[in-house]
Design a protein around this motif. Structure first.
Motif, PDB file in Angstrom:
ATOM      1  N   UNK A   1       0.853  -1.182   0.000  1.00 39.31           N
ATOM      2  CA  UNK A   1       0.000   0.000   0.000  1.00 39.31           C
ATOM      3  C   UNK A   1       0.892   1.236   0.000  1.00 39.31           C
ATOM      4  N   UNK A   2       0.681   2.116  -0.965  1.00 38.29           N
ATOM      5  CA  UNK A   2       1.364   3.404  -1.007  1.00 38.29           C
ATOM      6  C   UNK A   2       0.303   4.498  -0.963  1.00 38.29           C
ATOM      7  N   UNK A   3       0.497   5.469  -0.081  1.00 38.93           N
ATOM      8  CA  UNK A   3      -0.415   6.608  -0.002  1.00 38.93           C
ATOM      9  C   UNK A   3       0.415   7.880   0.069  1.00 38.93           C
ATOM     10  N   UNK A   4      -0.007   8.890  -0.683  1.00 37.26           N
ATOM     11  CA  UNK A   4       0.692  10.170  -0.696  1.00 37.26           C
ATOM     12  C   UNK A   4      -0.303  11.313  -0.568  1.00 37.26           C
ATOM     13  N   UNK A   5       0.163  12.400  -0.007  1.00 36.80           N
ATOM     14  CA  UNK A   5      -0.670  13.588   0.010  1.00 36.80           C
ATOM     15  C   UNK A   5      -0.904  14.048  -1.435  1.00 36.80           C
ATOM     16  N   UNK A   6      -2.024  14.717  -1.643  1.00 32.78           N
ATOM     17  CA  UNK A   6      -2.490  14.984  -3.003  1.00 32.78           C
ATOM     18  C   UNK A   6      -1.462  15.739  -3.841  1.00 32.78           C
ATOM     19  N   UNK A   7      -0.666  16.609  -3.233  1.00 30.03           N
ATOM     20  CA  UNK A   7       0.284  17.391  -4.036  1.00 30.03           C
ATOM     21  C   UNK A   7       1.416  16.535  -4.588  1.00 30.03           C
ATOM     22  N   UNK A   8       1.675  15.363  -3.967  1.00 29.68           N
ATOM     23  CA  UNK A   8       2.761  14.495  -4.420  1.00 29.68           C
ATOM     24  C   UNK A   8       2.255  13.322  -5.266  1.00 29.68           C
ATOM     25  N   UNK A   9       0.998  12.952  -5.082  1.00 27.79           N
ATOM     26  CA  UNK A   9       0.462  11.748  -5.727  1.00 27.79           C
ATOM     27  C   UNK A   9       0.595  11.746  -7.254  1.00 27.79           C
ATOM     28  N   UNK A  10       0.453  12.886  -7.947  1.00 29.47           N
ATOM     29  CA  UNK A  10       0.569  12.837  -9.419  1.00 29.47           C
ATOM     30  C   UNK A  10       1.956  12.417  -9.915  1.00 29.47           C
ATOM     31  N   UNK A  11       2.958  12.493  -9.043  1.00 27.11           N
ATOM     32  CA  UNK A  11       4.331  12.180  -9.450  1.00 27.11           C
ATOM     33  C   UNK A  11       4.721  10.734  -9.128  1.00 27.11           C
ATOM     34  N   UNK A  12       3.776   9.980  -8.591  1.00 25.88           N
ATOM     35  CA  UNK A  12       4.100   8.599  -8.193  1.00 25.88           C
ATOM     36  C   UNK A  12       3.710   7.601  -9.271  1.00 25.88           C
ATOM     37  N   UNK A  13       4.611   6.670  -9.541  1.00 27.72           N
ATOM     38  CA  UNK A  13       4.325   5.507 -10.383  1.00 27.72           C
ATOM     39  C   UNK A  13       4.990   4.294  -9.747  1.00 27.72           C
ATOM     40  N   UNK A  14       4.372   3.153  -9.868  1.00 28.48           N
ATOM     41  CA  UNK A  14       4.955   1.939  -9.313  1.00 28.48           C
ATOM     42  C   UNK A  14       6.262   1.609 -10.035  1.00 28.48           C
ATOM     43  N   UNK A  15       7.236   1.039  -9.324  1.00 31.38           N
ATOM     44  CA  UNK A  15       8.512   0.715  -9.975  1.00 31.38           C
ATOM     45  C   UNK A  15       8.337  -0.340 -11.053  1.00 31.38           C
ATOM     46  N   UNK A  16       9.115  -0.216 -12.119  1.00 28.84           N
ATOM     47  CA  UNK A  16       9.063  -1.182 -13.200  1.00 28.84           C
ATOM     48  C   UNK A  16       9.894  -2.411 -12.847  1.00 28.84           C
ATOM     49  N   UNK A  17       9.463  -3.567 -13.319  1.00 29.37           N
ATOM     50  CA  UNK A  17      10.215  -4.789 -13.069  1.00 29.37           C
ATOM     51  C   UNK A  17      11.546  -4.718 -13.804  1.00 29.37           C
ATOM     52  N   UNK A  18      12.550  -5.400 -13.270  1.00 24.92           N
ATOM     53  CA  UNK A  18      13.870  -5.404 -13.876  1.00 24.92           C
ATOM     54  C   UNK A  18      13.853  -6.181 -15.189  1.00 24.92           C
ATOM     55  N   UNK A  19      14.640  -5.712 -16.136  1.00 26.24           N
ATOM     56  CA  UNK A  19      14.684  -6.364 -17.446  1.00 26.24           C
ATOM     57  C   UNK A  19      15.337  -7.739 -17.363  1.00 26.24           C
ATOM     58  N   UNK A  20      16.362  -7.869 -16.524  1.00 25.69           N
ATOM     59  CA  UNK A  20      17.073  -9.136 -16.403  1.00 25.69           C
ATOM     60  C   UNK A  20      16.403 -10.038 -15.374  1.00 25.69           C
ATOM     61  N   UNK A  21      16.373 -11.328 -15.662  1.00 21.59           N
ATOM     62  CA  UNK A  21      15.853 -12.296 -14.709  1.00 21.59           C
ATOM     63  C   UNK A  21      16.842 -12.449 -13.559  1.00 21.59           C
ATOM     64  N   UNK A  22      16.363 -12.721 -12.353  1.00 19.86           N
ATOM     65  CA  UNK A  22      17.283 -12.913 -11.232  1.00 19.86           C
ATOM     66  C   UNK A  22      18.085 -14.197 -11.409  1.00 19.86           C
ATOM     67  N   UNK A  23      19.242 -14.302 -10.763  1.00 22.06           N
ATOM     68  CA  UNK A  23      20.018 -15.545 -10.862  1.00 22.06           C
ATOM     69  C   UNK A  23      19.272 -16.709 -10.229  1.00 22.06           C
TER      70      UNK A  23
END
Length: 436
Positions: free
Chosen positions: A172-194
């Motif tokens: 769960x991520x929650x931000x105050x309204x002034x910051x929320x427009x700048x939030x995006x979930x992190x992208x998965x890594x391109x490389x598979x883990x070992x």
């Protein structure tokens, strides 16, 4: 470090901090701890020994106790974060939710109204994402909205972020309204883990197990690990999880019935039906994400079983770092803001929303009609299942109408949110020595 501009350090208060997987990841993302609260003395000592200024910022005890800390002293902190206890929501348990004395999720949400952080991050097990807790999740979103936050849930897998383990976590991520427009979930890594074999070959050979045998084992250990289960003080010693997990470990050539004191020695061979060697705590820590120049070097305090539980119950540091990085960008308003969808339009449980807004008793048929007017098709039987789930976390009043139909009215949320007279306080005091 500069206190202005994009490189400035942000501050964090962390609750239920455990052994510091989340702590380390947030540090690497540019957050400095003003406070870290942990119940388990061994885990708290681990934090003290590893966190910057650990002696000053680590507090030991019940995070909900006024004797441990005063939330108002940290008003306006950049980030409030934590990994509150998982058993109330785990599919491996009874899923007692609001009636489990270990449930601190709702309390942490209410904490936002006292601490008023710029952002909140809470993580828990995948079980919280299920139908059983749809109303619980809806209540959380509604309360955060009332506190002035825009919140989102997401199910993240550690293996998507470079960790050699499945480990799904509901965040769960929650931000105050002034910051929320700048939030995006992190992208998965391109490389598979070992694979487990690739990751652990050097540790498996550290005590003299011959290279050719290690290489042969590594060929078998050719996938990522199942979710490591740290367990609790209530249930036994250190092993790698329930029966299903043990089967998955066996396919990777790992004996999951316990944790070894050291790596295999020269000429080691599995005894009996064991599929391969057992892992040491150092190996488990590496699978959990304490690896590489950025995350290795963390030292755990306590005896073997305590250390295993600390590691197994942790949030993988690489995942915490990636989440911390995107929260940091949002708080610094970095990048192009996105257009927000009104947070209250997210509906996890439409039956809960109907009953919450009704302020009177409704029959399932009346609820069905209201839902249809909103464009939601749900049969009476499904509505009744929702009401049954609601009754496990909320007080639901029932009355029988003259035609024999039952009507339901939603009353109070029964989770602990800080009430001095709540049953949680008595149960917690009775069970504290067994809670981890």
């Amino acid at each position: 470090m500069s206190r202005t501009g994009s490189d400035r350090q942000l501050d964090v208060v962390e609750i239920c901090a455990g052994a510091g997987g989340q702590s380390l990841g947030l540090e690497r993302a540019g957050f400095a701890h003003r406070l870290a609260v942990e119940l388990d003395p061994n885990a708290a000592e681990t934090l003290r020994q590893n966190l910057a200024n650990g002696d000053q910022v680590v507090k030991v005890g019940d995070v909900a106790s006024a004797e441990v800390w005063r939330p108002e002293d940290f008003e306006g902190v950049d980030l409030l974060a934590g990994g509150v206890p998982c058993p109330p929501f785990s599919i491996a348990g009874k899923q007692l939710g609001a009636h489990d004395e270990r449930d601190l999720f709702a309390w942490a949400v209410e904490l936002c109204g006292r601490v008023k952080p710029k952002a909140l991050m809470l993580e828990n097990v995948r079980g919280l994402s299920g139908n059983r807790f749809s109303a619980y999740r809806q209540h959380v979103l509604d309360r955060l909205h009332e506190h002035g936050y825009i919140a989102e849930w997401s199910l993240l897998h550690a293996s998507s972020f470079g960790v050699s383990q499945q480990r799904p976590r509901f965040v769960l991520i929650a931000l105050r309204e002034e910051y929320a427009p700048y939030f995006s979930w992190p992208e998965r890594h391109a490389e598979e883990p070992p694979t487990v074999g690739e990751l652990l070959k050097d540790l498996m050979s550290a005590n003299g197990w011959e290279r050719e045998l290690v290489e042969k084992w590594a060929v078998t250990a050719n996938g990522v690990a199942p979710t490591i289960v740290g367990g609790s003080k209530r249930h036994g010693g250190a092993d790698l999880g329930p029966t299903r997990a043990k089967r998955a470990w066996s396919l990777l050539g790992v004996d999951a019935m316990g944790v070894a004191d050291m790596a295999p020695g020269p000429g080691w061979e599995p005894a009996g039906d064991a599929p391969g060697p057992r892992l040491t705590n150092a190996m488990v820590a590496r699978i959990q994400g304490w690896t590489g120049p950025e995350f290795s070097g963390w030292r755990f305090h306590g005896r073997k079983t305590s250390v295993y539980r600390q590691i197994g119950n942790a949030f993988p540091p690489p995942v915490a770092k990636d989440l911390g990085a995107v929260i940091r960008k949002a708080l610094l308003k970095t990048g192009q803001p996105k257009q927000l969808i009104e947070s209250t339009s997210t509906v996890h449980d439409p039956v809960y929303r109907i009953l919450r807004s009704a302020n009177r008793s409704l029959t399932p048929l009346q609820i069905e009609e209201k839902l249809l007017r909103e464009g939601i098709e749900m049969k009476v039987a499904e509505i009744e299942r929702h009401i049954n789930h609601l009754g496990r976390d909320f007080k639901v009043e029932m009355e029988q109408r003259s035609n024999g139909a039952w009507a339901y009215k939603l009353e109070r949320f029964e989770a602990f949110i800080g009430q001095l007279d709540h049953d949680r306080n008595k149960k917690f005091a009775q069970q504290q020595s067994r809670i981890s």
